[in-house]
Write a protein that holds these residues in place. Structure first.
Motif, PDB file in Angstrom:
ATOM      1  N   ARG A 299       0.836  -1.212   0.000  1.00 30.07           N
ATOM      2  CA  ARG A 299       0.000   0.000   0.000  1.00 30.07           C
ATOM      3  C   ARG A 299       0.869   1.259   0.000  1.00 30.07           C
ATOM      4  NH1 ARG A 299      -2.889  -3.096   3.933  1.00 30.07           N
ATOM      5  NH2 ARG A 299      -4.840  -3.918   3.044  1.00 30.07           N
ATOM      6  N   HIS A 300       1.949   1.217   0.767  1.00 31.18           N
ATOM      7  CA  HIS A 300       2.849   2.366   0.824  1.00 31.18           C
ATOM      8  C   HIS A 300       3.502   2.609  -0.538  1.00 31.18           C
ATOM      9  CE1 HIS A 300       5.638   5.259   2.592  1.00 31.18           C
ATOM     10  NE2 HIS A 300       6.623   4.615   1.978  1.00 31.18           N
ATOM     11  N   ALA A 301       3.949   1.525  -1.195  1.00 30.48           N
ATOM     12  CA  ALA A 301       4.580   1.659  -2.515  1.00 30.48           C
ATOM     13  C   ALA A 301       3.570   2.162  -3.547  1.00 30.48           C
ATOM     14  CB  ALA A 301       5.165   0.315  -2.945  1.00 30.48           C
ATOM     15  N   LEU A 302       2.343   1.667  -3.459  1.00 27.91           N
ATOM     16  CA  LEU A 302       1.292   2.077  -4.395  1.00 27.91           C
ATOM     17  C   LEU A 302       0.985   3.563  -4.239  1.00 27.91           C
ATOM     18  CD1 LEU A 302      -0.665   0.896  -6.522  1.00 27.91           C
ATOM     19  CD2 LEU A 302      -2.298   0.515  -4.666  1.00 27.91           C
ATOM     20  N   SER A 303       0.903   4.017  -3.010  1.00 28.01           N
ATOM     21  CA  SER A 303       0.633   5.426  -2.750  1.00 28.01           C
ATOM     22  C   SER A 303       1.772   6.307  -3.251  1.00 28.01           C
ATOM     23  CB  SER A 303       0.418   5.637  -1.246  1.00 28.01           C
ATOM     24  OG  SER A 303       0.257   7.005  -0.947  1.00 28.01           O
ATOM     25  N   GLY A 304       3.002   5.852  -3.059  1.00 32.82           N
ATOM     26  CA  GLY A 304       4.150   6.625  -3.518  1.00 32.82           C
ATOM     27  C   GLY A 304       4.213   6.745  -5.027  1.00 32.82           C
ATOM     28  N   ALA A 305       3.753   5.705  -5.735  1.00 35.20           N
ATOM     29  CA  ALA A 305       3.775   5.728  -7.198  1.00 35.20           C
ATOM     30  C   ALA A 305       2.657   6.578  -7.775  1.00 35.20           C
ATOM     31  CB  ALA A 305       3.682   4.297  -7.741  1.00 35.20           C
ATOM     32  N   LEU A 306       1.477   6.529  -7.162  1.00 34.28           N
ATOM     33  CA  LEU A 306       0.306   7.188  -7.729  1.00 34.28           C
ATOM     34  C   LEU A 306       0.102   8.618  -7.244  1.00 34.28           C
ATOM     35  CD1 LEU A 306      -2.333   4.290  -7.678  1.00 34.28           C
ATOM     36  CD2 LEU A 306      -0.734   4.936  -9.484  1.00 34.28           C
TER      37      LEU A 306
ATOM     38  N   PRO B 222       1.372  -8.288  -3.157  1.00 32.42           N
ATOM     39  CA  PRO B 222       0.818  -9.502  -2.537  1.00 32.42           C
ATOM     40  C   PRO B 222       0.166 -10.384  -3.613  1.00 32.42           C
ATOM     41  CG  PRO B 222       0.208  -7.545  -1.290  1.00 32.42           C
ATOM     42  CD  PRO B 222       0.829  -7.055  -2.561  1.00 32.42           C
ATOM     43  N   ASP B 223       0.021 -11.666  -3.292  1.00 34.94           N
ATOM     44  CA  ASP B 223      -0.495 -12.607  -4.284  1.00 34.94           C
ATOM     45  C   ASP B 223      -1.830 -12.171  -4.864  1.00 34.94           C
ATOM     46  OD1 ASP B 223       1.724 -14.126  -3.849  1.00 34.94           O
ATOM     47  OD2 ASP B 223       0.750 -15.576  -2.525  1.00 34.94           O
ATOM     48  N   ASP B 224      -2.702 -11.632  -4.029  1.00 35.52           N
ATOM     49  CA  ASP B 224      -4.034 -11.273  -4.534  1.00 35.52           C
ATOM     50  C   ASP B 224      -4.018  -9.992  -5.364  1.00 35.52           C
ATOM     51  OD1 ASP B 224      -3.458  -9.592  -2.433  1.00 35.52           O
ATOM     52  OD2 ASP B 224      -5.480  -9.620  -1.581  1.00 35.52           O
ATOM     53  N   ALA B 225      -2.902  -9.265  -5.338  1.00 38.87           N
ATOM     54  CA  ALA B 225      -2.829  -7.999  -6.074  1.00 38.87           C
ATOM     55  C   ALA B 225      -1.884  -8.052  -7.259  1.00 38.87           C
ATOM     56  CB  ALA B 225      -2.396  -6.873  -5.140  1.00 38.87           C
TER      57      ALA B 225
ATOM     58  N   GLN C 276      -9.085   3.294 -14.881  1.00 43.68           N
ATOM     59  CA  GLN C 276     -10.193   3.222 -13.926  1.00 43.68           C
ATOM     60  C   GLN C 276     -10.507   1.771 -13.558  1.00 43.68           C
ATOM     61  OE1 GLN C 276     -13.233   5.530 -15.977  1.00 43.68           O
ATOM     62  NE2 GLN C 276     -13.010   7.186 -14.493  1.00 43.68           N
ATOM     63  N   GLU C 277     -10.559   0.890 -14.553  1.00 45.12           N
ATOM     64  CA  GLU C 277     -10.880  -0.517 -14.298  1.00 45.12           C
ATOM     65  C   GLU C 277      -9.824  -1.172 -13.404  1.00 45.12           C
ATOM     66  OE1 GLU C 277     -11.232  -2.235 -18.134  1.00 45.12           O
ATOM     67  OE2 GLU C 277     -13.120  -1.214 -18.622  1.00 45.12           O
ATOM     68  N   ALA C 278      -8.556  -0.940 -13.717  1.00 42.54           N
ATOM     69  CA  ALA C 278      -7.484  -1.525 -12.902  1.00 42.54           C
ATOM     70  C   ALA C 278      -7.505  -0.953 -11.491  1.00 42.54           C
ATOM     71  CB  ALA C 278      -6.130  -1.269 -13.563  1.00 42.54           C
ATOM     72  N   GLY C 279      -7.756   0.337 -11.370  1.00 40.47           N
ATOM     73  CA  GLY C 279      -7.816   0.964 -10.051  1.00 40.47           C
ATOM     74  C   GLY C 279      -8.950   0.421  -9.208  1.00 40.47           C
ATOM     75  N   ARG C 280     -10.122   0.227  -9.829  1.00 35.87           N
ATOM     76  CA  ARG C 280     -11.253  -0.329  -9.080  1.00 35.87           C
ATOM     77  C   ARG C 280     -10.962  -1.757  -8.620  1.00 35.87           C
ATOM     78  NH1 ARG C 280     -14.662   2.654 -12.855  1.00 35.87           N
ATOM     79  NH2 ARG C 280     -14.641   0.862 -14.269  1.00 35.87           N
ATOM     80  N   SER C 281     -10.272  -2.524  -9.457  1.00 34.51           N
ATOM     81  CA  SER C 281      -9.945  -3.911  -9.099  1.00 34.51           C
ATOM     82  C   SER C 281      -9.058  -3.958  -7.852  1.00 34.51           C
ATOM     83  CB  SER C 281      -9.248  -4.590 -10.283  1.00 34.51           C
ATOM     84  OG  SER C 281      -8.808  -5.882  -9.933  1.00 34.51           O
ATOM     85  N   LEU C 282      -8.036  -3.110  -7.797  1.00 36.09           N
ATOM     86  CA  LEU C 282      -7.148  -3.100  -6.637  1.00 36.09           C
ATOM     87  C   LEU C 282      -7.840  -2.514  -5.409  1.00 36.09           C
ATOM     88  CD1 LEU C 282      -3.788  -1.991  -8.303  1.00 36.09           C
ATOM     89  CD2 LEU C 282      -4.258  -4.191  -7.222  1.00 36.09           C
ATOM     90  N   THR C 283      -8.631  -1.475  -5.604  1.00 35.22           N
ATOM     91  CA  THR C 283      -9.327  -0.855  -4.482  1.00 35.22           C
ATOM     92  C   THR C 283     -10.297  -1.833  -3.830  1.00 35.22           C
ATOM     93  OG1 THR C 283      -9.134   1.335  -5.514  1.00 35.22           O
ATOM     94  CG2 THR C 283     -10.798   1.084  -3.791  1.00 35.22           C
TER      95      THR C 283
ATOM     96  N   LEU D 165      -9.853  -4.858  -3.437  1.00 38.79           N
ATOM     97  CA  LEU D 165      -9.070  -5.792  -2.616  1.00 38.79           C
ATOM     98  C   LEU D 165      -8.481  -5.119  -1.376  1.00 38.79           C
ATOM     99  CD1 LEU D 165      -7.157  -7.626  -5.505  1.00 38.79           C
ATOM    100  CD2 LEU D 165      -9.069  -8.525  -4.164  1.00 38.79           C
ATOM    101  N   GLY D 166      -8.720  -3.834  -1.231  1.00 38.12           N
ATOM    102  CA  GLY D 166      -8.210  -3.117  -0.065  1.00 38.12           C
ATOM    103  C   GLY D 166      -6.963  -2.314  -0.326  1.00 38.12           C
TER     104      GLY D 166
END
Length: 326
Positions: free
Chosen positions: A70-77, A120-123, A169-176, A178-179
């Protein structure tokens, strides 16, 4: 069963007692014919029992900590989200182009970061999908950048027809879901417009006081604007819808260059169509004369047909958009 035993008597030789005892035990054997049994491994030898080989099980790969991802994702986006909001606020022209350049560079940087980030595996699948979508978004942001010239479609219209914002948008909704918060504020877009003026509308009109008459027939299949100039000055410009004709009266005496542009969606602020533009001029001048003759006045009546017609005697040439009169 016969038993043969070898026994050493007498004084034990120094250093050989243990060896002799071992030899005595080794020679003790049972045989039906009085001989010693041969081992399966050869004469006088003994075979070691095979040991079962066991393959070591590799330790399980440690899973990625969701909080770390989550931290890495926030730093990238995060930087990209700020740049996209700036695109949303920017006005048409240079400010919007600069905002698009910045957003395109940050979309590429975010894609690079996600491609090297362990998820993570689910992401994993969603992370890869988002990285690819961001790469495409960077290209579309660059392509949407307007050149500010004639026939310039708004970057917001260009983005409205691109596929990459929808993929992001589709990829973002998919990850969101999952938490993993991957929401981005994508810039507003616009639908392609179809602005037209009424047939015969004078876009520019200088002083006209002659008796000359010009009829324009538009059979090009698209709307057109016809402009007449004398030297470097525009005398008048008139809007002619496709399949229609219009007549301009009171044209002053003089020699005029006749320009015409065709296309779709007339942008009055830019005095240009925004799609499918062409810019041309007639090679011959349009010469108008109004003179008094015995018994009245003589004046010129001309007809220009924009599409090619059988028997027509007027040729045209392409004109660079920057040289077309405004």
């Amino acid at each position: 069963m016969h038993e043969r035993r070898t026994v050493f008597r007498g004084r034990r030789a120094a250093g050989f007692g243990a060896a002799a005892l071992a030899l005595a035990l080794a020679l003790t054997a049972c045989s039906s014919d009085g001989g010693s049994e041969a081992s399966a491994g050869g004469s006088g030898g003994s075979a070691a029992a095979p040991s079962a080989a066991t393959d070591p099980t590799p330790p399980p790969t440690p899973t990625v900590d969701p909080a770390t991802y989550r931290h890495a994702l926030s730093g990238a986006l995060g930087p990209l989200d700020s740049a996209l909001r700036a695109v949303d606020r920017a006005g048409e022209g240079g400010a919007l182009n600069r905002a698009l350049d910045t957003a395109a560079a940050r979309a590429d940087a975010a894609a690079d970061a996600l491609q090297t980030t362990r998820a993570p595996d689910d992401a994993t699948a969603g992370n890869s999908q988002l990285a690819s979508a961001l790469r495409a978004l960077g290209q579309d942001l660059k392509s949407a950048r307007g050149d500010g010239g004639r026939c310039a479609t708004s970057p917001r219209v260009e983005l409205g027809t691109a596929q990459s914002p929808k993929s992001v948008q589709e990829a973002g909704r998919s990850l969101t879901a999952l938490g993993y918060d991957a929401a981005l504020r994508l810039p507003r877009t616009e639908q392609a417009k179809h602005r037209r003026l009424a047939n015969g509308t004078l876009i520019r009109d200088g002083s006209r006081g002659g008796l000359g008459r010009l009829t324009i027939r538009n059979g090009t299949g698209t709307d057109a604007v016809v402009t007449l100039t004398r030297g470097t000055r525009t005398a008048f410009s008139v809007y002619v819808r496709q399949g229609s004709d219009t007549t301009i009266r009171s044209v002053n005496s003089g020699s005029y260059t006749v320009y015409f542009t065709t296309g779709e969606d007339w942008n009055s602020a830019r005095s240009s169509f925004t799609r499918g533009c062409s810019f041309e001029k007639f090679d011959d001048k349009a010469n108008f004369r109004t003179v008094r003759v015995t018994g009245g006045t003589q004046y010129t009546v001309l007809t220009f047909t924009l599409n090619k017609v059988i028997g027509g005697n007027a040729t045209t040439s392409r004109v660079p958009p920057g040289e077309f009169p405004s």
